[in-house]
Design a protein around this motif. Structure first.
Motif, PDB file in Angstrom:
ATOM      1  N   LEU A  45       0.758  -1.177  -0.009  1.00 57.07           N
ATOM      2  CA  LEU A  45      -0.036   0.038   0.013  1.00 57.07           C
ATOM      3  C   LEU A  45       0.868   1.375  -0.171  1.00 57.07           C
ATOM      4  O   LEU A  45       0.536   2.241  -0.558  1.00 57.07           O
ATOM      5  CB  LEU A  45      -1.093  -0.104   1.297  1.00 57.07           C
ATOM      6  CG  LEU A  45      -2.100   1.064   1.102  1.00 57.07           C
ATOM      7  CD1 LEU A  45      -2.943   0.757  -0.143  1.00 57.07           C
ATOM      8  CD2 LEU A  45      -3.029   0.661   2.328  1.00 57.07           C
ATOM      9  N   GLY A  46       2.175   0.908   0.573  1.00 59.67           N
ATOM     10  CA  GLY A  46       2.771   2.220   0.557  1.00 59.67           C
ATOM     11  C   GLY A  46       3.403   2.533  -0.770  1.00 59.67           C
ATOM     12  O   GLY A  46       3.615   3.701  -1.019  1.00 59.67           O
ATOM     13  N   LEU A  47       3.733   1.720  -1.498  1.00 56.98           N
ATOM     14  CA  LEU A  47       4.147   1.971  -3.020  1.00 56.98           C
ATOM     15  C   LEU A  47       2.924   2.548  -3.727  1.00 56.98           C
ATOM     16  O   LEU A  47       3.450   3.453  -4.530  1.00 56.98           O
ATOM     17  CB  LEU A  47       4.346   0.433  -3.698  1.00 56.98           C
ATOM     18  CG  LEU A  47       5.447  -0.235  -3.259  1.00 56.98           C
ATOM     19  CD1 LEU A  47       5.514  -1.764  -4.087  1.00 56.98           C
ATOM     20  CD2 LEU A  47       6.805   0.595  -3.483  1.00 56.98           C
ATOM     21  N   VAL A  48       1.518   2.273  -3.788  1.00 59.55           N
ATOM     22  CA  VAL A  48       0.595   2.964  -4.235  1.00 59.55           C
ATOM     23  C   VAL A  48       0.651   4.502  -3.713  1.00 59.55           C
ATOM     24  O   VAL A  48       0.509   5.462  -4.463  1.00 59.55           O
ATOM     25  CB  VAL A  48      -0.639   2.255  -3.652  1.00 59.55           C
ATOM     26  CG1 VAL A  48      -2.013   3.215  -4.551  1.00 59.55           C
ATOM     27  CG2 VAL A  48      -0.745   0.832  -4.513  1.00 59.55           C
ATOM     28  N   LYS A  49       0.647   4.701  -2.377  1.00 56.05           N
ATOM     29  CA  LYS A  49       0.826   6.031  -1.782  1.00 56.05           C
ATOM     30  C   LYS A  49       1.926   6.876  -2.654  1.00 56.05           C
ATOM     31  O   LYS A  49       1.799   7.850  -2.866  1.00 56.05           O
ATOM     32  CB  LYS A  49       1.089   6.094  -0.447  1.00 56.05           C
ATOM     33  CG  LYS A  49       0.994   7.327   0.251  1.00 56.05           C
ATOM     34  CD  LYS A  49       1.078   7.075   1.812  1.00 56.05           C
ATOM     35  CE  LYS A  49       1.114   8.445   2.581  1.00 56.05           C
ATOM     36  NZ  LYS A  49       1.170   8.475   3.942  1.00 56.05           N
ATOM     37  N   HIS A  50       3.118   6.075  -2.512  1.00 51.51           N
ATOM     38  CA  HIS A  50       4.464   6.967  -3.244  1.00 51.51           C
ATOM     39  C   HIS A  50       4.007   7.065  -4.648  1.00 51.51           C
ATOM     40  O   HIS A  50       4.348   8.313  -5.137  1.00 51.51           O
ATOM     41  CB  HIS A  50       5.516   5.866  -3.139  1.00 51.51           C
ATOM     42  CG  HIS A  50       6.638   6.263  -3.808  1.00 51.51           C
ATOM     43  ND1 HIS A  50       7.193   7.280  -3.386  1.00 51.51           N
ATOM     44  CD2 HIS A  50       7.254   5.773  -4.876  1.00 51.51           C
ATOM     45  CE1 HIS A  50       8.474   7.508  -4.319  1.00 51.51           C
ATOM     46  NE2 HIS A  50       8.357   6.317  -5.385  1.00 51.51           N
ATOM     47  N   LEU A  51       3.242   6.416  -5.476  1.00 55.62           N
ATOM     48  CA  LEU A  51       3.189   6.840  -6.906  1.00 55.62           C
ATOM     49  C   LEU A  51       2.068   7.642  -7.027  1.00 55.62           C
ATOM     50  O   LEU A  51       2.170   8.477  -7.876  1.00 55.62           O
ATOM     51  CB  LEU A  51       2.823   5.192  -7.652  1.00 55.62           C
ATOM     52  CG  LEU A  51       4.144   4.571  -7.648  1.00 55.62           C
ATOM     53  CD1 LEU A  51       3.693   3.130  -8.357  1.00 55.62           C
ATOM     54  CD2 LEU A  51       5.239   4.892  -8.565  1.00 55.62           C
ATOM     55  N   ALA A  52       1.264   7.781  -5.988  1.00 54.77           N
ATOM     56  CA  ALA A  52       0.151   8.949  -6.013  1.00 54.77           C
ATOM     57  C   ALA A  52       0.941  10.431  -5.963  1.00 54.77           C
ATOM     58  O   ALA A  52       0.904  11.297  -6.797  1.00 54.77           O
ATOM     59  CB  ALA A  52      -0.882   8.893  -5.053  1.00 54.77           C
ATOM     60  N   CYS A  53       2.013  10.228  -5.056  1.00 50.87           N
ATOM     61  CA  CYS A  53       2.907  11.427  -4.913  1.00 50.87           C
ATOM     62  C   CYS A  53       3.910  11.825  -6.173  1.00 50.87           C
ATOM     63  O   CYS A  53       3.869  12.861  -6.664  1.00 50.87           O
ATOM     64  CB  CYS A  53       4.032  11.225  -3.705  1.00 50.87           C
ATOM     65  SG  CYS A  53       3.093  11.215  -1.997  1.00 50.87           S
ATOM     66  N   VAL A  54       4.274  10.493  -6.666  1.00 55.55           N
ATOM     67  CA  VAL A  54       5.204  10.844  -7.962  1.00 55.55           C
ATOM     68  C   VAL A  54       4.291  11.466  -8.957  1.00 55.55           C
ATOM     69  O   VAL A  54       4.745  12.261  -9.830  1.00 55.55           O
ATOM     70  CB  VAL A  54       5.698   9.358  -8.272  1.00 55.55           C
ATOM     71  CG1 VAL A  54       6.146   9.585  -9.834  1.00 55.55           C
ATOM     72  CG2 VAL A  54       6.806   9.060  -7.276  1.00 55.55           C
ATOM     73  N   GLU A  55       3.296  10.754  -9.467  1.00 55.83           N
ATOM     74  CA  GLU A  55       2.310  11.230 -10.679  1.00 55.83           C
ATOM     75  C   GLU A  55       1.907  12.822 -10.255  1.00 55.83           C
ATOM     76  O   GLU A  55       1.634  13.593 -11.215  1.00 55.83           O
ATOM     77  CB  GLU A  55       1.121  10.192 -10.738  1.00 55.83           C
ATOM     78  CG  GLU A  55       1.588   8.932 -11.160  1.00 55.83           C
ATOM     79  CD  GLU A  55       0.744   8.243 -11.862  1.00 55.83           C
ATOM     80  OE1 GLU A  55      -0.084   8.834 -12.882  1.00 55.83           O
ATOM     81  OE2 GLU A  55       0.956   6.953 -12.233  1.00 55.83           O
ATOM     82  N   ALA A  56       1.138  12.974  -9.021  1.00 52.73           N
ATOM     83  CA  ALA A  56       0.852  14.238  -8.630  1.00 52.73           C
ATOM     84  C   ALA A  56       1.964  15.357  -8.915  1.00 52.73           C
ATOM     85  O   ALA A  56       1.854  16.527  -9.232  1.00 52.73           O
ATOM     86  CB  ALA A  56       0.387  14.204  -7.362  1.00 52.73           C
TER      87      ALA A  56
END
Length: 194
Positions: A45-56
């Motif tokens: 789930l942390g990978l998903v949170k990280h990628l939300a930050c990356v894309e935003a």
């Protein structure tokens, strides 16, 4: 290839990588979705949170289209790796919703701007600091694909679920017996070098 055709290809691959990542969370209990699965603390789930930050960040803020919600980096008390794990007061739905909104915002940026539009990545070196949307789109695609691969390996370690997508395991071995025989073959070849 014109801009629209190039965007279509890049977004198709990005969408596939996003879907592969999210599939790795399906059916997992909360604990397994959140717990550290490596010595460095990597968790699904942390990978998903990280990628939300990356894309935003890259396909929003860096292209002059700020993401409209506060992100981890906006909190002055946030630690360096706070985008890589999920607090107990953050639900899975919170993180998945954030990712959905971040990817929609990223896709809107790609739709709104030409691939040669120039952005700014303040934390990159001076000679790389002003990349095009095309460069940032490729950067994000590589980042999402990399972390989707991490998620694939992590999920296989949790419960044996493997493959690219729910409907396409892309594995050549079917069943536990066939996979065990293959693994043993690989082990025997490796053991020759002990």
């Amino acid at each position: 290839m014109d801009d629209d055709a190039a965007k279509t290809v890049l977004l198709r691959y990005l969408t596939n990588a996003r879907e592969a990542l999210l599939w790795k969370l399906e059916g997992l209990p909360e604990y397994d979705a959140r717990r550290p699965l490596t010595a460095t603390g990597t968790n699904l789930l942390g990978l998903v949170k990280h990628l939300a930050c990356v894309e935003a960040g890259y396909l929003g803020n860096c292209m002059g289209r700020p993401f409209p919600e506060p992100m981890v980096w906006d909190d002055p008390g946030a630690g360096d790796d706070d985008d890589l794990w999920v607090r107990a007061d953050e639900s899975r739905d919170d993180v998945l919703g954030l990712y959905a909104r971040a990817t929609a915002h990223a896709d809107a940026t790609v739709a709104a701007l030409p691939l040669d539009a120039v952005g700014e990545v303040a934390w990159w070196s001076e000679e790389r600091r002003h990349p095009t949307l095309h460069t940032l789109l490729v950067h994000v695609l590589a980042e999402v694909a990399r972390h989707a691969g991490h998620a694939d390996v992590l999920r296989e370690g949790v419960d044996g679920v493997a493959g690219v997508r729910r409907d396409d395991g892309n594995l050549t071995r079917d069943g536990e017996e066939d996979r065990a025989a293959y693994r043993e073959q690989v082990e025997r070849a490796a053991a020759a070098f002990r």
